[in-house]
Enzyme design. Structure first.
Site, PDB file in Angstrom:
ATOM      1  CB  THR A 191    -103.795  38.254  40.050  1.00  0.00           C
ATOM      2  OG1 THR A 191    -102.455  38.464  40.461  1.00  0.00           O
ATOM      3  CG2 THR A 191    -103.828  37.607  38.696  1.00  0.00           C
ATOM      4  NE  ARG A 219     -92.807  36.048  41.819  1.00  0.00           N
ATOM      5  CZ  ARG A 219     -94.139  36.051  41.729  1.00  0.00           C
ATOM      6  NH1 ARG A 219     -94.750  36.977  41.051  1.00  0.00           N
ATOM      7  NH2 ARG A 219     -94.843  35.127  42.347  1.00  0.00           N
ATOM      8  N   GLY A 221     -94.131  35.433  37.955  1.00  0.00           N
ATOM      9  CA  GLY A 221     -95.016  34.504  38.662  1.00  0.00           C
ATOM     10  C   GLY A 221     -95.680  33.509  37.721  1.00  0.00           C
ATOM     11  CG  ASP A 222     -99.377  31.922  39.084  1.00  0.00           C
ATOM     12  OD1 ASP A 222     -98.982  32.954  39.661  1.00  0.00           O
ATOM     13  OD2 ASP A 222    -100.570  31.570  39.074  1.00  0.00           O
ATOM     14  CB  THR A 242    -105.483  34.807  41.754  1.00  0.00           C
ATOM     15  OG1 THR A 242    -104.888  35.822  42.575  1.00  0.00           O
ATOM     16  CG2 THR A 242    -106.758  34.318  42.431  1.00  0.00           C
ATOM     17  N   GLY A 243    -102.785  33.699  43.274  1.00  0.00           N
ATOM     18  CA  GLY A 243    -102.222  33.252  44.545  1.00  0.00           C
ATOM     19  C   GLY A 243    -100.710  33.343  44.518  1.00  0.00           C
ATOM     20  N   GLY A 245     -97.566  32.648  43.362  1.00  0.00           N
ATOM     21  CA  GLY A 245     -97.212  32.095  42.064  1.00  0.00           C
ATOM     22  C   GLY A 245     -96.222  30.950  42.059  1.00  0.00           C
TER      23      GLY A 245
HETATM   24  N1  ASP Z   1    -100.161  34.773  41.086  1.00  0.00           N
HETATM   25  C1  ASP Z   1     -99.615  36.089  41.057  1.00  0.00           C
HETATM   26  C2  ASP Z   1     -98.120  36.000  41.091  1.00  0.00           C
HETATM   27  O1  ASP Z   1     -97.588  35.166  41.799  1.00  0.00           O
HETATM   28  C3  ASP Z   1    -100.057  36.945  42.192  1.00  0.00           C
HETATM   29  C4  ASP Z   1    -101.543  36.914  42.466  1.00  0.00           C
HETATM   30  O2  ASP Z   1    -102.263  36.111  41.924  1.00  0.00           O
HETATM   31  O3  ASP Z   1    -101.983  37.741  43.235  1.00  0.00           O
HETATM   32  O4  ASP Z   1     -97.479  36.786  40.444  1.00  0.00           O
END
Ligand code: ASP
Length: 329
Positions: A191, A219, A221-222, A242-243, A245
């Site tokens: 991301t 789905r 994410g965050d 990022t991570g 979500g």
């Molecule tokens: N946070 C993002 C999600 O969960 C993915 C990412 O940050 O790599 O969609």
């Protein structure tokens, strides 16, 4: 910031020092380990991060607005196949690309977000259009795509987002899942996000992503969720996350960091560490954040082996990193 007034032999000269500016960006966090990447690919990432941070900083120096800088720097990364945003976005379980993005301006808490769009080349530009040209904060799916057409966005086909590397990642993800392995194990996130303090003293944050490899059932994410993946408030800070979500949504990560600063009076570093290195670690939520406050200090905090990241703070101090340690420049 500081205004100097000199009286020289009866002549008044006013020299106004530059207001503080600062920028931070990430290109995703995850199991990014030295040794797992060729020297050449590593160099390509470093060059892309360097170009993005330098360009963003120059634009802030020229006096461009935080919104323009956040959008244009994110677009540089959306256009690059290196990152999981725009071209190079990960594949859903069904082999599609569904993109999420959000943006927030800290002055009046204006925000815009889009989720699950398949035909929009620059999701961050569409998020900005939602903020500026609709009465809403968040649009999703085909409705968001209709809005994009109304706003004059040229639709692109799914081929535009396709890359061999991400196709392979989907294959590996499916194989892992069939073998009963933890599906997260093969997630290399990617991301992108940018946070800035502009010359007008505004804090702005934006995030854009293809989400997580192999996602299903629409789905989300965050990243497009204001308060989870993105938040900005001139009274505290601007954050892009990022991570994984699901954890970032449950812990309202971006807002949590701003609220700690605003209500508990802690520093940006303390606020970001408490959320990412304590609360998220305890819960098992992998990832990181970049954040900037109104003094122009920038933090890059992550609990994963690596995070693609770069920053230039108000003192002009530049950092760039991929793995655990930053390269100071
Ligand atoms: N946070 C993002 C999600 O969960 C993915 C990412 O940050 O790599 O969609």
């Amino acid at each position: 910031m500081k205004h100097y007034l000199w009286m020289l032999m009866g002549v008044t000269m006013i020299s106004v020092a530059q207001p503080p500016i600062a920028i931070g960006l990430h290109g995703g966090a995850g199991t990014i380990e030295r040794g797992a990447m060729s020297a050449e690919l590593e160099e390509t990432y470093r060059a892309a991060l360097d170009k993005a941070i330098t360009t963003g900083h120059e634009r802030l120096l020229e006096g461009q607005s935080g919104l323009d800088v956040v959008v244009s720097v994110i677009q540089m990364m959306e256009d690059s196949p290196l990152f999981n945003a725009g071209r190079g976005a990960v594949y859903t379980w069904d082999g599609a690309h569904e993109l999420d993005a959000s943006i927030m301006h800290g002055k009046h808490l204006d925000a815009g977000a889009i989720a699950g769009v398949r035909t929009v080349k620059s999701p961050i530009a569409l998020a900005r259009a939602v903020m500026e040209h609709s009465p809403h904060v968040m649009l999703a799916g085909s409705g968001a795509e209709d809005f994009a057409i109304d706003q004059g966005f040229e639709p692109v086909s799914s081929d535009y987002f396709a890359t061999e590397r991400r196709r392979e990642a989907l294959k590996a993800h499916k194989a892992n899942e069939q073998a009963g392995l933890r599906p997260e194990a093969d997630h290399k996130f990617g991301t992108v996000g940018v946070v800035v303090l502009d010359q007008a003293g505004n804090l702005v944050a934006g995030t854009s992503t293809g989400g997580m490899t192999g996602k299903r059932w629409g789905r989300i994410g965050d990243s497009p969720i204001i308060g989870a993946g993105t938040y900005a408030d001139n009274r505290s800070c601007a954050v892009s996350a990022t991570g994984h979500g699901e954890f970032f949504i449950r812990h309202t990560v971006a807002r949590d960091i701003c609220a700690r600063m605003q209500f508990a009076g802690v520093t940006l570093q303390e606020a970001a560490s408490a959320t990412v290195m304590e609360a998220l670690v305890e819960a098992g939520g992998e990832g990181g954040v970049i954040a900037v406050d109104r003094t122009g200090s920038v933090v890059l905090v992550f609990n994963t082996p690596g995070m693609y990241r770069a920053s230039i703070d108000a003192k002009g101090h530049k950092l760039l990193g991929i793995y655990g340690e930053n390269d100071s420049q």
